[in-house]
Design a protein around this motif. Sequence first.
Motif: not given
Lengths: 297, 405
Positions: B332-343, B364-377
Amino acid sequence: MTKTVILVQTIVGGLGIGSIYALVALGYSMVYRSMGLVNFAHGSIYMIGTYFGVIFYKGMVAGLHLPYWAAFIVGILLTAILGVALERLFRPLANLDLMLMLLGTIGVGIVLDNLAIIIWGAEGFAVRSPLSSKPILVGGVALVPQMLLIIGVGAVLMVGLQTFLSRTKVGKAMRAAAQDREIASAMGIPVNFTNAVTFAIGSGLAAAAGILAAPIVYVNPAMSAAVGIKGFAAAILGGLGSIPGAIVGGLLFGVIEAISAGYISSAYTKGIAFIIMVLVLMIKPSGIVGETTVEKV
Amino acid sequence: MTRRSMFVMITLLTIVAVMLGACGQATPTKAPAQPTAAPAQPTAAPAQPTAAPTTPPEPIKIGWIAPKTGTNAILGEWDERGILLAFEAKNAAGGIHGRMLQLIQEDDEADPTKAVALAQKLITQDKVVAAFACTNSTTTLAVVPVFMEYKVPHLTAALNATITQKGSRYVFRDCPAGPAYEKSIVDFMVGKGFKKFAIISDTSAYGKGEAEYQTNALKAHGLEPLAVEWYGIEDKDFTGQLTKILQTNPEVILFGGSEVASGLIAKQARQLGFTGQFAGGAAIGTTKFVEVAGDAAEGTYYSNPYITNDLNDLTRDFAARYKARWGDEPESHGAKAYDGATVLIMALENAYPDITPERITEELHKICGVQGLQGTICYDENGEGLHEVGIGVVKDGKLTPVSVQ
């Protein structure tokens, strides 16, 4: 669980960890008595010693899987050799100002910690106990086999050390050298040799403590700090330079920690243990066993 | 005496030199990242004509503060791997319009004082436009005011809920906050019929937060923890705390602290004869917890937004690439870092060509609806982007989903 069972359970846990502290404290005390050196790199030697043992047990050296007891012996021997090398390095620091010892030995300790990170990585790993993880129940008290091994082997090593010092020629020479360097030297005792043996034994005992503790703790380069400090505190508590003092101080420190976690407040365990240490030193600055030992080692 | 002092001085200087050498060498062990990143430049070349015809464009500097040494080193390692995986892929694909992503890494040893100094260094000397800071709650809480003062956006992988409640518009969390994890696991355990809970946690900002969220979640069901016990982050023997807990006869022990300590606690609780259930949040759903706890981990329930590598195409692809790059199964930690980097990469793309901290923050504040590994960000004004957390269980030594978000 009855109140007695709980108390016994807590004390047994404290004695296990306390044996580790005692073995580490012995290294501080022996080196201090023989060389007048406070070796702040000792915690790092404990950590390196742990690695020296468990890498053979875990098959990290050329896939060599040694049985636990063999890894235990190899680890102690390698760390003893490291101890001899460090004695040569620290020789100029002996009997110098405490500030210089502090800087010199802490510096070497940091180098050892960094070397461990370079060689084995910062992450660390868990080690499986060679014994069953099933506790033995005695009157409601759960005795963990590895914990019993620590207490048992720890006791054997401590008695062995005492016998070595009082019965063997080298041991007697070491005690003589510790008592008066100049006179011992004049009497033909090779003081540098006895110091090297002292350092080797102190380092070997630290390695023994680490390899025994490895299955109940988590092995990583950061482990040097916590046990290094507590082993030192234990040596001071018992009376720095005294062999029985190091043992009593170590066991007591472990038990105080366990009892304060179980009975007072688990949030401030470490703080309480150190407060008690400071209180003891205020009442009896030479430590618990300090002055009662006429014999010096 | 003077000669001796000379010798001591020389020894000390040698030690310092060796130490610096040692520190210098410590980084190259991680450096294999660069060689693979380097071949990216040739592929980037085709994009260059449009941006700058002759000189290669300057890299975009992104800061990174996390523990690389100390007990928490594993967090830094996971975090670094997730980010580098995303960054290397982006660089190989030409970077942000030809500009490469450069990660400037600093080791905070999980020490808040160091983290603050490093944050200032990254912002003022390295002039990073954004950063990953930090992975621990205590360190993140320390750097939030720094990034706020310099108006530079940073992503954090830490869980303490108050991090996003400090009035900073520059902090973004790349995973759900702690309360989501603890509410999910407590709801699940209560749903299974358990009523007698005990909590054991550490005294860090993370551990204190998690224990508090667990207590709150229990209160929502009209339950009180039978015992709440604490330990220091370096502690290894928990007999005292566990003995106290076991006196209250709990059905469930909830872990609030970190991976390694929780693993040791599970092992020691079993050795003291505890036969009940273990459960916990983010730290428990990790391979490290399972490794340390060994057999004692079996049957432990955990809550995590990233339950398994085998959830959907996105996670399967991530897991395969992670394994190819790092030789390990991701968690999970690698996945959340990856999501953070993607965003962050998305925000950089959208901000281009105006790559400034302020513009990146806006994007960054505008980001909405991005499909990440952990769900929709979807980021809210506080910088919280994820709220859903699933439940998993340790089965045959593997992290296995029980229910999926």
